[in-house]
Write a protein that holds these residues in place. Structure first.
Motif, PDB file in Angstrom:
ATOM      1  N   GLU A  61       0.847  -1.191   0.000  1.00  0.00           N
ATOM      2  CA  GLU A  61       0.000   0.000   0.000  1.00  0.00           C
ATOM      3  C   GLU A  61       0.880   1.239   0.000  1.00  0.00           C
ATOM      4  OE1 GLU A  61      -3.631   1.790  -0.263  1.00  0.00           O
ATOM      5  OE2 GLU A  61      -3.278  -0.354  -0.179  1.00  0.00           O
ATOM      6  N   ARG A  62       0.600   2.167  -0.893  1.00  0.00           N
ATOM      7  CA  ARG A  62       1.405   3.380  -0.991  1.00  0.00           C
ATOM      8  C   ARG A  62       0.550   4.592  -0.691  1.00  0.00           C
ATOM      9  NH1 ARG A  62       4.684   3.451  -6.477  1.00  0.00           N
ATOM     10  NH2 ARG A  62       2.946   4.770  -6.905  1.00  0.00           N
ATOM     11  N   SER A  63       1.201   5.630  -0.218  1.00  0.00           N
ATOM     12  CA  SER A  63       0.501   6.890   0.007  1.00  0.00           C
ATOM     13  C   SER A  63       1.320   8.004  -0.623  1.00  0.00           C
ATOM     14  CB  SER A  63       0.272   7.142   1.489  1.00  0.00           C
ATOM     15  OG  SER A  63       1.498   7.235   2.159  1.00  0.00           O
ATOM     16  N   GLY A  64       0.631   9.019  -1.089  1.00  0.00           N
ATOM     17  CA  GLY A  64       1.287  10.130  -1.773  1.00  0.00           C
ATOM     18  C   GLY A  64       1.526  11.298  -0.840  1.00  0.00           C
ATOM     19  N   LEU A  65       2.666  11.926  -1.016  1.00  0.00           N
ATOM     20  CA  LEU A  65       3.004  13.126  -0.264  1.00  0.00           C
ATOM     21  C   LEU A  65       3.347  14.232  -1.244  1.00  0.00           C
ATOM     22  CD1 LEU A  65       5.385  11.624   2.438  1.00  0.00           C
ATOM     23  CD2 LEU A  65       3.002  12.246   2.726  1.00  0.00           C
ATOM     24  N   ILE A  66       2.865  15.414  -0.972  1.00  0.00           N
ATOM     25  CA  ILE A  66       3.220  16.590  -1.766  1.00  0.00           C
ATOM     26  C   ILE A  66       4.189  17.401  -0.919  1.00  0.00           C
ATOM     27  CG2 ILE A  66       2.363  18.649  -2.915  1.00  0.00           C
ATOM     28  CD1 ILE A  66      -0.366  17.085  -3.032  1.00  0.00           C
ATOM     29  N   VAL A  67       5.415  17.509  -1.385  1.00  0.00           N
ATOM     30  CA  VAL A  67       6.473  18.171  -0.626  1.00  0.00           C
ATOM     31  C   VAL A  67       6.804  19.486  -1.323  1.00  0.00           C
ATOM     32  CG1 VAL A  67       8.801  17.951   0.288  1.00  0.00           C
ATOM     33  CG2 VAL A  67       7.404  15.912   0.006  1.00  0.00           C
ATOM     34  N   TRP A  68       6.560  20.593  -0.646  1.00  0.00           N
ATOM     35  CA  TRP A  68       6.873  21.918  -1.168  1.00  0.00           C
ATOM     36  C   TRP A  68       8.326  22.237  -0.815  1.00  0.00           C
ATOM     37  CZ3 TRP A  68       3.354  24.369  -4.170  1.00  0.00           C
ATOM     38  CH2 TRP A  68       2.046  23.879  -4.141  1.00  0.00           C
TER      39      TRP A  68
END
Length: 87
Positions: free
Chosen positions: A4-11
């Motif tokens: 299972e993968r989860s997405g991260l938005i890194v600024w």
């Protein structure tokens, strides 16, 4: 079995530092104009990775992607109107 993968938005502050994020997960997309990186990590390791990434000096903020929460199966209760427009 696929984990299972989860997405991260890194600024981030600069694009060159986005190469460092490859050691934490899979970099899916890098926006040069808006300065963010879309990063996929294992869901089990997500909290640990977020803590490690926040310590990096070039990271502004981290957001969790809501893609897993969006409904992708659609119900078609509306009748198809294309059959009325036949020639």
């Amino acid at each position: 079995m696929i984990p299972e993968r989860s997405g991260l938005i890194v600024w981030i502050n600069d694009i060159k530092s986005s190469r460092v994020l490859e050691r934490y997960g899979t970099v899916h997309y890098v926006s040069k104009k808006m300065h963010y990186v879309l990063l996929y990590v294992d869901a089990v390791k997500e909290k640990k990775v977020v803590q490690d990434i926040q310590k990096l000096p070039f990271v502004k903020k981290i957001e969790k992607s809501l893609r897993n929460e969006i409904k992708t199966e659609y119900n078609s209760n509306i009748p198809d109107k294309t059959r009325f427009y036949t020639i």
